[in-house]
Design an enzyme around this catalytic site. Structure first.
Site, mmCIF file in Angstrom:
data_model
loop_
_atom_site.group_PDB
_atom_site.id
_atom_site.type_symbol
_atom_site.label_atom_id
_atom_site.label_comp_id
_atom_site.label_asym_id
_atom_site.label_seq_id
_atom_site.Cartn_x
_atom_site.Cartn_y
_atom_site.Cartn_z
ATOM 1 C CE1 TYR A 89 -12.079 -19.269 -14.549
ATOM 2 C CE2 TYR A 89 -14.036 -18.063 -15.352
ATOM 3 C CZ TYR A 89 -13.155 -18.773 -14.351
ATOM 4 O OH TYR A 89 -14.025 -19.291 -13.209
ATOM 5 C CB THR A 138 -9.964 -17.240 -11.187
ATOM 6 O OG1 THR A 138 -8.859 -16.642 -10.309
ATOM 7 C CG2 THR A 138 -10.343 -18.465 -10.473
#
Length: 302
Positions: free
Chosen positions: A134, A71
């Site tokens: 991401y 993350t």
């Protein structure tokens, strides 16, 4: 009915361990084999997805809940292989194991699968167009879970926070206690969503009699900016005695706070479909914030 929670040390993972416990045995994993309280758990290294089937074979779960992910949004721009390994390859390995054995899989995704150029809340079937590594890795993880062909519940969420862990709420409270004035981005819009809300909904969804499978948007209701979220945090903190003085919060643009990874300017996810499918009403983000702040206040009093 054993539930395996992958990523038991994250802010969502910790809430899942609590929310799922009443339903039966819960086995947690972390990368180190230790939970935040120091107790031992299973090891699951998402940097080595080839080892995950052996873990799954050993535990033989009836349900798998994957709360593990890479993350670090900015670091992912340079650490591409690690982001894709954890967020795309590993979920695919898990999903294929689950599919061949008829084990339902809960997998969490993100608003970052969208480009943030919208002006209405995103629907589940809107075109994905991630802005960076991401978001792309998380989008590919969704695709891998679906391609496995088993029963899956993919929950996209956004702006997740909790009373523990590293998140925007705790950062604001720390900085608000240290500084009289803060500058916070006001041109990124989304929905702050407490990890406890996601965890409790997950527990309820797994008990749903219709054995649903698909992709849904799981967030609190309503919308605000990071600046608006910060203002609300400080209002509640002062009201609950968590801060003695309220800092001034200056609204700035994303251009005033450059980051290696581009953020979606519009991250609002439409949560009507999940409310209809599961027969629930998701609270407004302000109510979720008050609940988490009350947890922090009670902890301080203890």
């Amino acid at each position: 009915m054993t539930t395996l929670v992958l990523g038991g040390n994250g802010q969502l993972g910790q809430e899942l361990l609590r929310a799922l416990a009443p339903s039966g045995p819960v086995v947690a994993t972390t990368r180190t084999g230790r939970l935040p309280d120091g107790s031992a758990c299973e090891i699951a290294d998402f940097n080595r997805p080839e080892l995950l089937p052996a873990l799954l074979d050993s535990v033989q779960p009836s349900v798998v809940v994957n709360a593990a992910a890479y993350t670090a949004v900015d670091r992912a721009e340079q650490d591409v292989e690690a982001a894709f390994t954890a967020n795309a390859i590993a979920p695919g390995v898990i999903a294929r194991w689950c599919a061949t054995r008829g084990v339902p899989l809960v997998h969490y995704s993100t608003d970052y699968v969208f480009d943030g150029q919208g002006h209405r809340p995103y629907h589940e079937d809107d075109l994905t167009a991630p802005l960076g590594v991401y978001g792309t890795s998380k989008r590919d993880g969704e695709d891998a879970v679906r391609a496995a062909g088993g029963r899956h519940l993919i929950f996209r969420t956004s702006w997740v926070y909790a009373s523990h862990g590293a998140n925007f709420l705790r950062t604001m409270l720390r900085l608000g206690a240290e500084r009289p004035r803060l500058r916070v981005v006001a041109d990124q819009i989304g929905t702050p969503t407490p990890a406890i809300l996601i965890a409790e909904f997950t527990a309820r969804a797994l008990q749903h009699p219709d054995q649903l499978s698909g992709t849904w948007h799981l967030t609190a209701s309503g919308q605000t900016s990071w600046h608006g979220f910060a203002e609300a945090i400080f209002d509640e903190a002062v009201a609950m005695g968590l801060l003695t003085q309220r800092p001034e919060v200056e609204a700035i643009s994303s251009a005033d706070y450059p980051t290696p990874a581009r953020r979606p300017a519009w991250s609002v996810l439409d949560n009507h479909a999940i409310q209809r499918a599961f027969g629930v009403e998701l609270p407004r983000w302000e109510d979720g914030l008050r609940r988490v702040m009350a947890q922090l206040a009670a902890r301080d009093e203890a």
